[in-house]
Design a protein around this motif. Sequence first.
Motif, short mmCIF file in Angstrom:
data_model
loop_
_atom_site.label_atom_id
_atom_site.label_comp_id
_atom_site.label_asym_id
_atom_site.label_seq_id
_atom_site.Cartn_x
_atom_site.Cartn_y
_atom_site.Cartn_z
N THR A 1 0.82 -1.22 0.00
CA THR A 1 0.00 0.00 0.00
C THR A 1 0.85 1.26 0.00
OG1 THR A 1 -0.17 -0.16 2.42
CG2 THR A 1 -1.97 -1.09 1.12
N HIS A 2 2.07 1.18 0.54
CA HIS A 2 2.97 2.34 0.50
C HIS A 2 3.33 2.66 -0.95
CE1 HIS A 2 7.00 4.30 0.62
NE2 HIS A 2 6.40 5.02 1.55
N LEU A 3 3.60 1.64 -1.74
CA LEU A 3 3.91 1.85 -3.16
C LEU A 3 2.71 2.43 -3.87
CD1 LEU A 3 6.02 1.46 -5.40
CD2 LEU A 3 5.05 -0.82 -5.78
N TRP A 4 1.52 1.94 -3.55
CA TRP A 4 0.30 2.50 -4.15
C TRP A 4 0.21 4.00 -3.87
CZ3 TRP A 4 -5.00 -0.40 -3.64
CH2 TRP A 4 -4.98 -1.56 -4.44
N ILE A 5 0.39 4.36 -2.62
CA ILE A 5 0.26 5.76 -2.22
C ILE A 5 1.29 6.63 -2.94
CG2 ILE A 5 0.80 7.34 -0.29
CD1 ILE A 5 -1.95 6.48 0.02
N THR A 6 2.54 6.24 -2.87
CA THR A 6 3.61 7.11 -3.37
C THR A 6 3.67 7.19 -4.89
OG1 THR A 6 5.18 5.26 -3.14
CG2 THR A 6 5.04 6.83 -1.32
N THR A 7 2.99 6.30 -5.58
CA THR A 7 2.98 6.36 -7.05
C THR A 7 1.68 6.90 -7.62
OG1 THR A 7 2.29 4.03 -7.14
CG2 THR A 7 4.65 4.50 -7.32
N THR A 8 0.72 7.21 -6.75
CA THR A 8 -0.57 7.67 -7.28
C THR A 8 -1.06 8.99 -6.71
OG1 THR A 8 -1.80 6.42 -5.59
CG2 THR A 8 -1.34 5.30 -7.68
N VAL A 9 -0.57 9.38 -5.53
CA VAL A 9 -1.17 10.54 -4.87
C VAL A 9 -0.12 11.32 -4.08
CG1 VAL A 9 -1.81 9.20 -2.82
CG2 VAL A 9 -3.11 11.26 -3.38
N THR A 10 -0.32 12.61 -3.98
CA THR A 10 0.46 13.46 -3.09
C THR A 10 -0.46 13.88 -1.94
OG1 THR A 10 1.71 14.33 -4.96
CG2 THR A 10 1.89 15.52 -2.91
N MET A 11 0.08 13.80 -0.71
CA MET A 11 -0.74 14.09 0.47
C MET A 11 -0.07 15.16 1.32
SD MET A 11 -1.69 10.14 1.49
CE MET A 11 -3.14 10.57 2.45
N PRO A 12 -0.85 15.94 2.05
CA PRO A 12 -0.27 17.00 2.90
C PRO A 12 0.25 16.42 4.22
CG PRO A 12 -2.65 17.05 3.06
CD PRO A 12 -2.32 16.00 2.04
N VAL A 13 1.28 15.60 4.13
CA VAL A 13 1.86 14.95 5.30
C VAL A 13 3.36 15.26 5.37
CG1 VAL A 13 0.18 13.07 5.38
CG2 VAL A 13 2.22 12.82 3.96
N GLU A 14 3.90 15.17 6.56
CA GLU A 14 5.32 15.46 6.74
C GLU A 14 6.19 14.29 6.34
OE1 GLU A 14 5.86 16.70 10.77
OE2 GLU A 14 4.45 18.37 10.60
N SER A 15 5.60 13.11 6.26
CA SER A 15 6.33 11.91 5.91
C SER A 15 5.34 10.89 5.36
CB SER A 15 7.05 11.34 7.14
OG SER A 15 7.43 10.00 6.94
#
Length: 499
Positions: A417-431
């Motif tokens: 799921t980390h790969l899903w997140i980092t390749t599909t969306v940008t989020m307003p998070v510090e990390s």
Amino acid sequence: MLLTVEMLRHYQRCSRRAFLDVYGDPIGQDFQNDFRAKLQQDRYALQQTILAGRTYDKPNFPYGDWDAGANATKVLMQQGVELIYRGVLLADFGEAQEYFVETTAETNYQLPPGISLISRPDLLVKQPGQSIFGDWIYVPVDIHLGKRPKQEYQVVAAYHALLLATMQGVLPSQAWLMLRRPNPHYTVNLSKCLPQMQSVCLECIEMLLQEQEPEVFISRHRCNLCPWLNECYGVAKSQQHISLLAGVTPSRYQYLRSLGLTSVELLADADFTELEPVLGEEAAQLLICQAQCAIANQAMPLTSSTQQFTIPKDLLASPIELYFDIEAEPGLDLDYLLGVLVVDRQAKTETFHPFVAEQPASEGLIWQQFLDLVTAYPQAPIFHFCDYEVLTVKRLAKCYNTPREVRETILSRFVDTHLWITTTVTMPVESYALKPIAHWLGFEWRDPGANGQLSIYWYDQWLKTGDRTFLDTIIRYNEDDCRATHHLKDWLVNFLQDL
């Protein structure tokens, strides 16, 4: 001023920490980090293991009386004892400067009087050679929990060697590191490290003499174990410091500063072609998008990725989903908890299965329990966060002789799921770690302060005390990690389907 090994080591990792250690208000420190205390205990235990069965001498002196400690150490060196544990090496800066190697411009740097240098190597080992004591010299040895001879270890070893030279009248030809494994003995190249040490030493002294507080920079990897983290984080938040933006590394920050992009607002309005020459097109666009997300406080799709990314239909159609998370002690190569959350969407049930090695020898047992569970649901995807679970399955399968076809079948069902997140969306998070993402999505852990480091500490306490409370806390934390992964996956599926 007294320059200690701790100050030198901290300066290499963060100049601000070295400054705060000297000038900061102790009230701002977090002295209650259990994991940090465990590391100190583990390092002491490793020292005792190495010393077991060896005869050694230790200088006797009132703690804090470093002159007495240095004199007691020198007496032992004069006697020619074979091994000195935690000796004190103390020198005036001018004395030490006589042994500076002539390879850097800083060798003639003039500092005000009154600066002393002190170190306490774990061991001083007697070796053949010529010193002011006779036909022997001493070589410094440091013992570390790390598996690699980090640069900071080597610089400190060179610092020991420099101060040792002022005591015995000659620089040792080498210094040693004793690491945990796989290569426990490492010889430090002093001809390479002495010039580096000199530069670090002079820079640290100059920074402390100027009493100019270094700029704050929050780096998750470097800051996690620092007792000043909360203090610095508060400063960074008050300044809305750009280091709180995901993807802004120390090297990238220096480049952004050179362009005058020192705020989130300025970065959000930047032209990516201005950043591209150094960062590359993809990284430049990601940083700008990250800044825009932070200002808008909303997630944004990565256009180039979402155009290519489609959610496999079989994942959406599966009635059973498994969510997998591990608790491990890397220092022992031990995975002591394999947690699986079984989500049955048809029956609308969620069942958590914690497979716990109540003793390290039970790792093989919980591995088999894990295999039995996941093979009972042969069609269910196995969701996890980051690649640690993949690496662990490979390690455990090899360690316990699991057939290759069983291992490969299980791994083919893994979904990161980390790969899903980092390749599909940008989020307003510090990390883009699990906790910051899940927190932004509204998920909360039942134990707010729980983390992987504390899990290791709790497991250590369980083994020492047998208090079931520690084990129950680990299980609760692991279950929350699995549920956070579930929460994240469901959010991402909905987010992408709505585009």
